[in-house]
Design a protein around this motif. Sequence first.
Motif, short mmCIF file in Angstrom:
data_model
loop_
_atom_site.label_atom_id
_atom_site.label_comp_id
_atom_site.label_asym_id
_atom_site.label_seq_id
_atom_site.Cartn_x
_atom_site.Cartn_y
_atom_site.Cartn_z
N THR A 154 0.82 -1.20 0.00
CA THR A 154 0.00 0.00 0.00
C THR A 154 0.86 1.26 0.00
OG1 THR A 154 -1.56 -1.23 1.37
CG2 THR A 154 -1.93 1.15 1.16
N ASN A 155 0.42 2.26 -0.75
CA ASN A 155 1.11 3.55 -0.76
C ASN A 155 2.56 3.36 -1.19
OD1 ASN A 155 1.62 6.26 -0.49
ND2 ASN A 155 1.51 6.29 1.75
N ALA A 156 2.78 2.54 -2.20
CA ALA A 156 4.13 2.21 -2.63
C ALA A 156 4.17 1.96 -4.13
CB ALA A 156 4.65 0.99 -1.86
N THR A 157 5.30 1.49 -4.59
CA THR A 157 5.50 1.04 -5.96
C THR A 157 6.26 -0.27 -5.89
OG1 THR A 157 7.63 2.18 -6.17
CG2 THR A 157 5.66 3.43 -6.80
N VAL A 158 6.45 -0.92 -7.02
CA VAL A 158 7.25 -2.14 -7.04
C VAL A 158 8.66 -1.84 -6.54
CG1 VAL A 158 8.29 -3.90 -8.53
CG2 VAL A 158 5.90 -3.22 -8.87
N GLU A 159 9.22 -0.71 -6.97
CA GLU A 159 10.58 -0.37 -6.56
C GLU A 159 10.67 -0.16 -5.06
OE1 GLU A 159 14.51 0.47 -6.26
OE2 GLU A 159 13.46 -0.39 -7.98
N LYS A 160 9.71 0.53 -4.47
CA LYS A 160 9.75 0.82 -3.04
C LYS A 160 9.49 -0.42 -2.19
CE LYS A 160 8.49 5.71 -3.48
NZ LYS A 160 9.77 6.22 -2.97
N SER A 161 8.62 -1.29 -2.64
CA SER A 161 8.28 -2.48 -1.86
C SER A 161 9.23 -3.64 -2.10
CB SER A 161 6.86 -2.95 -2.21
OG SER A 161 5.88 -2.19 -1.58
N LEU A 162 9.66 -3.80 -3.36
CA LEU A 162 10.37 -5.02 -3.73
C LEU A 162 11.57 -4.76 -4.62
CD1 LEU A 162 7.15 -7.09 -4.47
CD2 LEU A 162 8.78 -7.60 -2.65
N GLY A 163 12.14 -3.54 -4.54
CA GLY A 163 13.26 -3.19 -5.39
C GLY A 163 14.44 -4.15 -5.33
N PRO A 164 15.00 -4.42 -4.14
CA PRO A 164 16.13 -5.36 -4.06
C PRO A 164 15.77 -6.77 -4.48
CG PRO A 164 16.08 -3.94 -2.13
CD PRO A 164 14.79 -3.71 -2.87
N VAL A 165 14.56 -7.21 -4.20
CA VAL A 165 14.12 -8.54 -4.65
C VAL A 165 14.09 -8.55 -6.18
CG1 VAL A 165 12.15 -10.11 -4.78
CG2 VAL A 165 12.82 -9.13 -2.58
N GLN A 166 13.51 -7.51 -6.75
CA GLN A 166 13.45 -7.40 -8.20
C GLN A 166 14.84 -7.45 -8.82
OE1 GLN A 166 12.61 -3.45 -9.98
NE2 GLN A 166 10.81 -4.41 -10.88
N GLN A 167 15.77 -6.68 -8.25
CA GLN A 167 17.12 -6.62 -8.78
C GLN A 167 17.82 -7.97 -8.69
OE1 GLN A 167 18.45 -4.12 -10.44
NE2 GLN A 167 20.33 -5.30 -10.77
N ALA A 168 17.63 -8.66 -7.58
CA ALA A 168 18.25 -9.96 -7.40
C ALA A 168 17.71 -10.97 -8.41
CB ALA A 168 18.03 -10.46 -5.98
N LEU A 169 16.43 -10.92 -8.68
CA LEU A 169 15.84 -11.82 -9.66
C LEU A 169 16.33 -11.51 -11.07
CD1 LEU A 169 12.19 -11.94 -8.29
CD2 LEU A 169 13.85 -13.82 -8.28
N LEU A 170 16.49 -10.23 -11.36
CA LEU A 170 17.02 -9.83 -12.66
C LEU A 170 18.45 -10.32 -12.83
CD1 LEU A 170 15.68 -6.17 -12.92
CD2 LEU A 170 14.84 -8.17 -14.12
N GLU A 171 19.24 -10.20 -11.79
CA GLU A 171 20.62 -10.67 -11.85
C GLU A 171 20.69 -12.19 -12.02
OE1 GLU A 171 22.38 -9.12 -8.32
OE2 GLU A 171 22.46 -7.06 -9.09
N ASP A 172 19.60 -12.85 -11.63
CA ASP A 172 19.50 -14.30 -11.80
C ASP A 172 19.08 -14.66 -13.22
OD1 ASP A 172 20.21 -16.28 -10.05
OD2 ASP A 172 18.16 -16.77 -9.46
N ASP A 206 17.25 -12.85 0.47
CA ASP A 206 17.79 -14.20 0.34
C ASP A 206 16.72 -15.26 0.57
OD1 ASP A 206 20.24 -13.10 -0.18
OD2 ASP A 206 21.20 -13.75 1.67
N LEU A 207 15.84 -15.01 1.52
CA LEU A 207 14.78 -15.97 1.81
C LEU A 207 13.82 -16.10 0.63
CD1 LEU A 207 14.04 -15.09 5.54
CD2 LEU A 207 14.86 -17.30 4.69
N VAL A 208 13.58 -14.99 -0.07
CA VAL A 208 12.72 -15.04 -1.27
C VAL A 208 13.41 -15.87 -2.35
CG1 VAL A 208 11.70 -13.69 -3.14
CG2 VAL A 208 11.58 -12.84 -0.79
N LEU A 209 14.68 -15.59 -2.61
CA LEU A 209 15.42 -16.33 -3.63
C LEU A 209 15.49 -17.82 -3.30
CD1 LEU A 209 18.41 -13.89 -4.27
CD2 LEU A 209 16.35 -14.18 -5.65
N ASN A 210 15.72 -18.13 -2.03
CA ASN A 210 15.81 -19.52 -1.59
C ASN A 210 14.47 -20.23 -1.77
OD1 ASN A 210 15.33 -21.41 1.07
ND2 ASN A 210 17.37 -21.71 0.15
N ALA A 211 13.38 -19.52 -1.48
CA ALA A 211 12.05 -20.13 -1.63
C ALA A 211 11.77 -20.48 -3.08
CB ALA A 211 10.99 -19.18 -1.09
N LEU A 212 12.13 -19.58 -3.99
CA LEU A 212 11.83 -19.79 -5.40
C LEU A 212 12.79 -20.77 -6.08
CD1 LEU A 212 10.98 -16.14 -6.49
CD2 LEU A 212 9.38 -18.02 -6.07
#
Length: 278
Positions: A56-74, A255-261
Motif C-alpha cells: 500500500t502507498n508504494a511502488t514495485v521499486e519501493k516495496s520489492l526493489g532489491p528482490v526485483q534486482q536480485a531476480l534480474l541478476e539471476d 535471500d529468503l525469497v530467492l531460496n524459496a523460489l
Amino acid sequence: MRALFSVGVALAVAGGGCAGVAGAAPASPEATPLTAIEACPASSAGGVPILLIHGTNATVEKSLGPVQQALLEDGRCVYGLEFNSMQPLSASVDYFAGAVDRIREVNHVTAIDVVGKSQGALIARAVSVRSADGATPPLRHVVAISGPQHGVSQTVAGVDITPIGARTPLFNLIDRAAMRDMLVGSPFMTELGRGPMTAPGVHYTMLASRYDQIVTPYSNAFVDEPNVKNILIQDGCEEDRAGHLAESTDPRTVDLVLNALDPVRHPVVRCVPNTDER
C-alpha cells in the motif's frame, strides 16, 4: 540476460513512500494495462515468469526493489505492475487474476510464481485461492512478505483503525477502501476467510518479522496449512531486527525469497545485522 517488464507508471508516493499497509494519502498510480504485458524474451535464463505485487502507498521499486534486482541478476523474467493500492481489494484481486492469466497466455506456460509484499502478499494469496477450482493451478509458488493474511487491527504512528478507531476524526486521514478491507473482521476478510486459506497444488512461503509494527501480531502473516512454509526472519538470526518497512531492503529477506523460489541455486541465506525496526 536480464528481463524486466516494469510497465506502467511508477509515480512518486507522498508521505515518504511507505511500503506498508498505511500512510498518507498519495496520488495513486494508474494500473498497468494488461494488454501492455508482453512475452518474456527468448534471452531469459529460464524458469517460470515471476509477478511482483507491491504494498500500500508504494511502488514495485519501493516495496520489492532489491528482490526485483536480485531476480534480474539471476536472469529471471520479472513482471512489475503498478496498481492503485487504495482501491477495494476485490478490484485489485480481479486485476492481478487477469494479469496472471495474461502472463500465462503470452508465455504459453501453465503457471507462474508470485512475490507480494504487505497488501500485495494478501492479494497474492487471494488470487491463488480464487483460482483453486481450476484443473491446473495458475500459480506455482506464492512468496508472501509480511502479508496481513488474517487482517490488521492497527496502523503506524499509533493511529487506531479498528472499528472503534474508525469513529474518530483521525480515521479520516487514512479512510481508503483498501485500508478498510484489510481490517480484521472486514467484509472482505470475512468473505476471504470462508473458503480455504490455500489452494491445492500451490506452494506458499510466508515471511514475517518479530519487529513488524503494522501486521500485528506478526503471526497474522502466517498460515497454518500443510503446503505453507512459515518463516520468521529472526529464526537463526536474532540480530536482524528489520521491521515491516525495512524488510523491503533487508538482505536476509531478499535471500529468503530467492531460496524459496530456487533453493538449488540459492541455498545460502545470509544473517546480516539490521537495526531498522520500522
